[in-house]
Design a protein around this motif. Structure first.
Motif, mmCIF file in Angstrom:
data_model
loop_
_atom_site.group_PDB
_atom_site.id
_atom_site.type_symbol
_atom_site.label_atom_id
_atom_site.label_comp_id
_atom_site.label_asym_id
_atom_site.label_seq_id
_atom_site.Cartn_x
_atom_site.Cartn_y
_atom_site.Cartn_z
ATOM 1 N N TYR A 1 -46.218 23.335 3.025
ATOM 2 C CA TYR A 1 -46.717 22.714 4.251
ATOM 3 C C TYR A 1 -47.733 21.641 3.888
ATOM 4 C CZ TYR A 1 -44.451 26.368 6.879
ATOM 5 O OH TYR A 1 -43.509 27.185 7.415
ATOM 6 N N ASP A 2 -47.620 20.537 4.590
ATOM 7 C CA ASP A 2 -48.422 19.380 4.218
ATOM 8 C C ASP A 2 -49.744 19.368 4.986
ATOM 9 O OD1 ASP A 2 -48.954 17.152 2.869
ATOM 10 O OD2 ASP A 2 -47.824 15.779 4.172
ATOM 11 N N SER A 3 -50.743 18.738 4.397
ATOM 12 C CA SER A 3 -52.053 18.480 4.985
ATOM 13 C C SER A 3 -52.619 19.666 5.783
ATOM 14 C CB SER A 3 -52.016 17.235 5.895
ATOM 15 O OG SER A 3 -51.212 17.469 7.004
ATOM 16 N N LEU A 4 -52.808 20.743 5.053
ATOM 17 C CA LEU A 4 -53.408 21.907 5.672
ATOM 18 C C LEU A 4 -54.830 22.051 5.176
ATOM 19 C CD1 LEU A 4 -50.777 24.784 5.442
ATOM 20 C CD2 LEU A 4 -51.475 23.509 7.436
ATOM 21 N N ASP A 5 -55.776 22.128 6.086
ATOM 22 C CA ASP A 5 -57.091 22.571 5.636
ATOM 23 C C ASP A 5 -57.387 23.896 6.332
ATOM 24 O OD1 ASP A 5 -57.678 21.823 8.178
ATOM 25 O OD2 ASP A 5 -58.576 19.915 7.608
ATOM 26 N N GLY B 1 -41.449 33.042 19.485
ATOM 27 C CA GLY B 1 -41.640 34.089 18.481
ATOM 28 C C GLY B 1 -40.985 33.734 17.159
ATOM 29 N N GLU B 2 -39.768 33.174 17.244
ATOM 30 C CA GLU B 2 -39.038 32.847 16.016
ATOM 31 C C GLU B 2 -39.837 31.841 15.192
ATOM 32 O OE1 GLU B 2 -36.243 34.222 15.011
ATOM 33 O OE2 GLU B 2 -35.988 35.413 16.834
ATOM 34 N N GLY B 3 -40.395 30.854 15.879
ATOM 35 C CA GLY B 3 -41.165 29.830 15.188
ATOM 36 C C GLY B 3 -42.348 30.414 14.436
ATOM 37 N N ALA B 4 -43.073 31.275 15.139
ATOM 38 C CA ALA B 4 -44.253 31.874 14.521
ATOM 39 C C ALA B 4 -43.864 32.767 13.347
ATOM 40 C CB ALA B 4 -45.031 32.672 15.557
ATOM 41 N N LYS B 5 -42.713 33.419 13.489
ATOM 42 C CA LYS B 5 -42.268 34.318 12.436
ATOM 43 C C LYS B 5 -41.845 33.535 11.194
ATOM 44 C CE LYS B 5 -38.503 36.752 13.042
ATOM 45 N NZ LYS B 5 -37.564 37.648 13.757
ATOM 46 N N MET B 6 -41.188 32.399 11.428
ATOM 47 C CA MET B 6 -40.663 31.624 10.305
ATOM 48 C C MET B 6 -41.764 31.123 9.386
ATOM 49 S SD MET B 6 -37.641 31.886 10.145
ATOM 50 C CE MET B 6 -36.897 30.748 9.007
ATOM 51 N N PHE B 7 -42.928 30.827 9.976
ATOM 52 C CA PHE B 7 -44.037 30.319 9.153
ATOM 53 C C PHE B 7 -44.371 31.319 8.048
ATOM 54 C CE2 PHE B 7 -48.638 30.378 8.334
ATOM 55 C CZ PHE B 7 -48.769 29.132 7.744
ATOM 56 N N TYR B 8 -44.481 32.583 8.421
ATOM 57 C CA TYR B 8 -44.810 33.617 7.430
ATOM 58 C C TYR B 8 -43.705 33.760 6.398
ATOM 59 C CZ TYR B 8 -48.478 35.131 10.634
ATOM 60 O OH TYR B 8 -49.579 35.189 11.422
ATOM 61 N N GLU B 9 -42.461 33.601 6.852
ATOM 62 C CA GLU B 9 -41.340 33.774 5.929
ATOM 63 C C GLU B 9 -41.269 32.614 4.945
ATOM 64 O OE1 GLU B 9 -37.787 34.526 8.159
ATOM 65 O OE2 GLU B 9 -38.630 36.389 8.944
ATOM 66 N N PHE C 1 -51.007 38.184 9.726
ATOM 67 C CA PHE C 1 -51.885 38.120 8.570
ATOM 68 C C PHE C 1 -53.202 37.447 8.921
ATOM 69 C CE2 PHE C 1 -47.570 38.165 6.848
ATOM 70 C CZ PHE C 1 -47.667 39.268 6.025
ATOM 71 N N SER C 2 -54.184 37.655 8.048
ATOM 72 C CA SER C 2 -55.470 37.005 8.268
ATOM 73 C C SER C 2 -55.533 35.713 7.444
ATOM 74 C CB SER C 2 -56.597 37.936 7.858
ATOM 75 O OG SER C 2 -56.631 38.011 6.462
ATOM 76 N N LEU C 3 -56.596 34.981 7.663
ATOM 77 C CA LEU C 3 -56.753 33.687 7.000
ATOM 78 C C LEU C 3 -56.712 33.811 5.471
ATOM 79 C CD1 LEU C 3 -57.335 30.690 7.386
ATOM 80 C CD2 LEU C 3 -59.755 31.224 7.377
ATOM 81 N N ALA C 4 -57.452 34.787 4.957
ATOM 82 C CA ALA C 4 -57.535 34.944 3.502
ATOM 83 C C ALA C 4 -56.163 35.243 2.916
ATOM 84 C CB ALA C 4 -58.510 36.061 3.161
ATOM 85 N N THR C 5 -55.406 36.060 3.618
ATOM 86 C CA THR C 5 -54.080 36.418 3.117
ATOM 87 C C THR C 5 -53.151 35.215 3.094
ATOM 88 O OG1 THR C 5 -54.493 38.421 4.370
ATOM 89 C CG2 THR C 5 -52.374 38.243 3.315
ATOM 90 N N ILE C 6 -53.256 34.382 4.130
ATOM 91 C CA ILE C 6 -52.414 33.185 4.183
ATOM 92 C C ILE C 6 -52.756 32.239 3.033
ATOM 93 C CG2 ILE C 6 -51.881 31.127 5.531
ATOM 94 C CD1 ILE C 6 -50.773 33.374 6.995
ATOM 95 N N GLN C 7 -54.046 32.105 2.785
ATOM 96 C CA GLN C 7 -54.459 31.166 1.739
ATOM 97 C C GLN C 7 -53.993 31.608 0.361
ATOM 98 O OE1 GLN C 7 -58.510 31.141 2.803
ATOM 99 N NE2 GLN C 7 -58.421 29.134 3.764
#
Lengths: 295, 62
Positions: A216-220, A70-78, A202-208
């Motif tokens: 973050y590197d090399s994200l498509d 959970g912590e890992g997934a949460k950190m991405f958004y933060e 969040f949804s994809l559009a919000t993340i983008q």
């Protein structure tokens, strides 16, 4: 359970002496019946406490392993500083509860938080997913229109990642296009305390649209899409574990209190019972003696 | 686009299938324990306009 025991106690306290004066014999029986039922209740609450203590220790062990997920997934958004989009206000709230009651206020706390938000402005853009029968039962009457999915058969067994991934798949397949959301769950702190908190999704559009996504590197798109789907499942898994652990610990406390209250009631009832019996005996003696002396 | 997404799966389906295959490949002594983590009994009920739809659907994870 607590409430019921409490009411019973009140009833006995109020009616006990009064009834006793009216008809001694009947109350003697009434008291013994009540005594027996309270004893049975105590037995039930005690065994429920034992069961939940065993389940709790397992849930806590599981939780320790689930926390990093959970912590890992949460950190991405933060780290990416994702913020909900203003132009797409659709929100999804996920209430993590279970089917089982008798565990203090864990479920009510979750539903209260959601209710407060739904009573506020912007409520028409919010949809709810009810995990567990308890949140469904509390929210369906007043906010039935907001519910898009309810899930039950949870809480009997410890939650698994398969549960979480099926839940995540069901949410993604529900056809509701949300831009952001929150998972409401009870964060386990210690045996005696938990905090009702929420985690963002969040949804994809919000993340983008997130300002710091470039760290973050090399994200498509496809990587983000896949990661989002996985992180929803991971977050749900983590929150299910947290909630399950809080629920068991809270049930343990609730049942401990219930047993204690029942014990107090048993003491009081035994006292009343003995006193009444004594009174009955005395009265019978007086009747016999006065009858004999009248002869 | 990867093949599994073209086939209509999302990452959750994809990874759970992968997990199931991996569990099947485990040695017998740990297989039983791992098998317990593969079960899910959740029942899903979609709601439309404040009414629960009658048939609980169970979307498969794989």
């Amino acid at each position: 359970m607590l409430g019921r025991v409490g009411n019973l106690a009140l009833l006995v306290c109020q009616n006990g002496p009064q009834l006793q004066q009216q008809c001694g014999m009947a109350t003697l029986k009434a008291i013994s019946i009540r005594l027996k039922s309270v004893k049975n209740i105590q037995k039930i609450t005690q065994s429920m406490k034992m069961v939940s203590a065993a389940k709790y220790s397992r849930a806590e062990r599981d939780l320790k392993q689930a926390r990093p997920v959970g912590e890992g997934a949460k950190m991405f958004y933060e780290r990416a500083e994702v913020e909900p989009l203003a132009e797409k206000p659709q929100k999804l709230y996920i209430a993590i509860t279970s089917d089982r009651g008798l565990c203090g206020a864990v479920h009510t706390n979750i539903c209260r938080q959601i209710r407060t938000i739904l009573n506020g402005p912007d409520a028409e853009n919010i949809k709810i997913v009810c995990v567990g029968d308890k949140s469904k039962a509390i929210l369906q009457r007043t906010f039935g229109k907001h519910i898009i999915l309810s899930v039950n058969d949870i809480g009997r067994l410890p939650p698994t990642f398969a549960d979480a991934s099926r839940l995540a798949a069901a949410i993604l397949q529900s056809g509701y296009e949300f831009s952001s959301g929150k998972i409401f769950y009870n964060r386990f702190k210690s045996v005696v305390s938990y905090a009702t908190t929420d985690l963002p999704v969040f949804s994809l559009a919000t993340i983008q649209a997130a300002p710091k996504l470039s760290i973050y590197d090399s994200l498509d798109d496809e990587v983000i899409q896949s990661y989002l789907e996985f992180s929803l499942a991971a977050l749900l898994y983590y929150t299910l574990k947290e909630s399950a652990c809080s629920e068991q610990s809270s049930r343990m406390t609730a049942m401990d209190n219930a047993s204690k209250n029942a014990g107090e009631m048993i003491d009081k009832l035994t006292l009343t019972f003995n006193r009444t019996r004594q009174a009955v005996i005395t009265r019978e003696l007086i009747e016999i003696i006065s009858g004999a002396s009248a002869l | 686009m990867s093949a599994w997404r073209a086939a209509g799966l999302n990452y959750i389906n994809y990874s759970s299938i992968a997990a199931r295959i991996l569990r099947r490949a485990l040695k017998a002594d740990v297989k039983a324990e791992a098998g317990k983590r593969d079960v899910s009994n959740l029942k899903f009920t979609p709601w439309i306009d404040g009414k629960a739809q009658k048939t609980p659907v169970a979307p498969s994870s794989g």
